[in-house]
Enzyme design. Structure first.
Site, mmCIF file in Angstrom:
data_model
loop_
_atom_site.group_PDB
_atom_site.id
_atom_site.type_symbol
_atom_site.label_atom_id
_atom_site.label_comp_id
_atom_site.label_asym_id
_atom_site.label_seq_id
_atom_site.Cartn_x
_atom_site.Cartn_y
_atom_site.Cartn_z
ATOM 1 N N SER A 64 0.845 -1.200 0.000
ATOM 2 C CA SER A 64 0.000 0.000 0.000
ATOM 3 C C SER A 64 0.877 1.244 0.000
ATOM 4 O O SER A 64 1.698 1.432 0.914
ATOM 5 C CB SER A 64 -0.891 -0.001 1.243
ATOM 6 O OG SER A 64 -1.424 1.301 1.417
ATOM 7 N N HIS A 111 -1.057 -1.398 -4.400
ATOM 8 C CA HIS A 111 -2.346 -1.086 -3.775
ATOM 9 C C HIS A 111 -2.437 0.433 -3.615
ATOM 10 O O HIS A 111 -1.616 1.048 -2.936
ATOM 11 C CB HIS A 111 -2.454 -1.791 -2.423
ATOM 12 C CG HIS A 111 -3.795 -1.673 -1.784
ATOM 13 N ND1 HIS A 111 -4.884 -2.436 -2.159
ATOM 14 C CD2 HIS A 111 -4.244 -0.871 -0.786
ATOM 15 C CE1 HIS A 111 -5.932 -2.119 -1.416
ATOM 16 N NE2 HIS A 111 -5.575 -1.155 -0.587
ATOM 17 N N ASP A 156 -4.680 3.400 -2.425
ATOM 18 C CA ASP A 156 -5.804 3.749 -1.545
ATOM 19 C C ASP A 156 -6.333 5.135 -1.871
ATOM 20 O O ASP A 156 -5.629 6.135 -1.696
ATOM 21 C CB ASP A 156 -5.346 3.725 -0.081
ATOM 22 C CG ASP A 156 -5.189 2.325 0.466
ATOM 23 O OD1 ASP A 156 -6.136 1.521 0.332
ATOM 24 O OD2 ASP A 156 -4.114 2.031 1.024
ATOM 25 N N MET A 198 -8.926 7.956 -0.838
ATOM 26 C CA MET A 198 -9.778 8.421 0.271
ATOM 27 C C MET A 198 -10.233 9.846 -0.026
ATOM 28 O O MET A 198 -9.450 10.661 -0.507
ATOM 29 C CB MET A 198 -8.989 8.404 1.572
ATOM 30 C CG MET A 198 -8.369 7.047 1.886
ATOM 31 S SD MET A 198 -7.620 7.044 3.505
ATOM 32 C CE MET A 198 -6.834 5.423 3.498
ATOM 33 N N HIS A 226 -8.267 0.895 -4.431
ATOM 34 C CA HIS A 226 -9.239 0.684 -3.348
ATOM 35 C C HIS A 226 -9.946 2.014 -3.098
ATOM 36 O O HIS A 226 -9.373 2.922 -2.500
ATOM 37 C CB HIS A 226 -8.465 0.198 -2.106
ATOM 38 C CG HIS A 226 -9.296 0.010 -0.880
ATOM 39 N ND1 HIS A 226 -8.735 -0.223 0.365
ATOM 40 C CD2 HIS A 226 -10.647 0.001 -0.684
ATOM 41 C CE1 HIS A 226 -9.703 -0.348 1.264
ATOM 42 N NE2 HIS A 226 -10.865 -0.212 0.661
ATOM 43 N N MET A 270 -12.197 4.398 -1.272
ATOM 44 C CA MET A 270 -12.876 4.669 0.005
ATOM 45 C C MET A 270 -13.515 6.052 -0.140
ATOM 46 O O MET A 270 -13.020 7.056 0.376
ATOM 47 C CB MET A 270 -11.855 4.624 1.155
ATOM 48 C CG MET A 270 -11.435 3.206 1.501
ATOM 49 S SD MET A 270 -9.901 3.132 2.430
ATOM 50 C CE MET A 270 -8.721 3.176 1.080
ATOM 51 N N MET A 304 -11.374 -6.341 5.098
ATOM 52 C CA MET A 304 -10.619 -5.307 5.820
ATOM 53 C C MET A 304 -10.235 -5.827 7.215
ATOM 54 O O MET A 304 -11.068 -6.348 7.941
ATOM 55 C CB MET A 304 -11.466 -4.041 5.995
ATOM 56 C CG MET A 304 -11.780 -3.262 4.732
ATOM 57 S SD MET A 304 -10.360 -2.571 3.868
ATOM 58 C CE MET A 304 -9.555 -1.575 5.118
ATOM 59 N N ASP A 364 -6.691 -6.633 3.821
ATOM 60 C CA ASP A 364 -6.092 -5.289 3.849
ATOM 61 C C ASP A 364 -6.210 -4.651 5.229
ATOM 62 O O ASP A 364 -7.315 -4.490 5.741
ATOM 63 C CB ASP A 364 -6.841 -4.417 2.817
ATOM 64 C CG ASP A 364 -6.300 -2.994 2.727
ATOM 65 O OD1 ASP A 364 -5.203 -2.723 3.244
ATOM 66 O OD2 ASP A 364 -7.008 -2.163 2.112
HETATM 67 C C1 DX5 Z 1 -6.614 1.430 5.191
HETATM 68 C C2 DX5 Z 1 -6.056 1.102 3.824
HETATM 69 C C3 DX5 Z 1 -4.941 0.108 3.858
HETATM 70 C C4 DX5 Z 1 -3.737 0.543 4.642
HETATM 71 C C5 DX5 Z 1 -2.827 -0.592 4.938
HETATM 72 O O1 DX5 Z 1 -7.732 2.233 5.037
HETATM 73 O O2 DX5 Z 1 -7.065 0.578 3.006
HETATM 74 O O3 DX5 Z 1 -4.588 -0.250 2.532
HETATM 75 O O4 DX5 Z 1 -3.004 1.498 3.960
HETATM 76 O O5 DX5 Z 1 -1.752 -0.129 5.703
HETATM 77 P P1 DX5 Z 1 -1.157 -0.988 6.898
HETATM 78 O O6 DX5 Z 1 -0.620 -2.243 6.286
HETATM 79 O O7 DX5 Z 1 -0.097 -0.128 7.474
HETATM 80 O O8 DX5 Z 1 -2.278 -1.260 7.845
HETATM 81 ZN ZN ZN Z 2 -6.591 -0.354 1.063
#
Ligand code: DX5
Ligand code: ZN
Length: 215
Positions: free
Chosen positions: A7, A32, A34, A36, A65, A67, A136, A172
């Protein structure tokens, strides 16, 4: 062998181009990414322009991903910027079949996910229409959180729902060297790892350790 999707949330965002090319050399299987929006989760990350630029630095597939509260609106942005797989939260859409179709229209792989507190059974009517289910291990929003111990149970339930279908199971959030074997034993095909990949040792060492944990 389990696949690893580092990630970028845990990377130094001033060097993302070099990081994605280093991750490819280090043996990562996906990137990955993310996304947000500051509404669905209380954090703000990467826009589609960053994805587009990063595609120039690696040939690894991008596992996006989402969010966000409005996945249907965002799909074209990330699809046209080079996403290979787009995963969205079922909590964020009233019509998941429509969201799946919007992703399929771009001929991309589709993933669905839920927050840890949501009922996993919501995936049952959709499992025949997706390529991946993301379980998750933490509340979405931030890297570096502690893995919820009941995640392994949710992985097993998800694996039972997938049964013999050709659907990948990705986990994840909060993955480390101690709980990764539990996730793998419970049925994980892909581990997303932020902190576990970017801290202490080199990227190659961390990815090699994580992959070596699968039998
Ligand atoms: C959380 C994300 C994850 C996160 C994982 O909302 O979707 O992908 O970045 O990071 P670690 O492995 O540090 O929990
Ligand atoms: Zn993620």
């Amino acid at each position: 062998m389990v696949k690893i999707a580092p990630s970028l949330l845990a990377a130094d965002s001033a060097y993302l181009g070099k990081t994605v090319s280093d991750l490819e050399l280090a043996g990562a299987d996906f990137i990955h990414f993310d996304v947000m929006d500051g509404h669905f989760v209380p954090n703000l990350t990467f826009g589609p322009n960053i994805l587009k630029e990063l595609k120039k630095h690696t040939s690894l597939p991008f596992d996006v991903h989402l969010m966000v509260t409005n996945p249907d609106e965002c799909i074209s942005w990330y699809a046209e910027s080079g996403a290979d797989l787009i995963t969205f939260h079922l909590e964020a859409t009233e019509n998941p079949n429509q969201t799946i179709q919007l992703i399929r229209d771009y001929k991309l792989k589709v993933g669905i996910t839920l927050k840890p507190s949501s009922d996993i059974k919501q995936i049952i009517p959709l499992v025949d229409d997706v390529d991946l289910i993301l379980v998750m291990g933490v509340q979405p929003g931030f890297g570096g959180q502690t893995f919820y111990p009941d995640t392994t149970e949710r992985i097993k339930l998800t694996k039972d729902i997938i049964a013999n279908r050709n659907v990948l199971l990705e986990v994840d959030g909060g993955i480390n060297f101690h709980n990764a074997p539990l996730c793998i034993d419970a049925g994980a095909d892909i581990l997303v790892a932020g902190t576990a990949v970017f801290q202490n040792k080199t990227l190659t060492e961390n990815i090699t350790i994580l992959k070596g944990l699968s039998k």
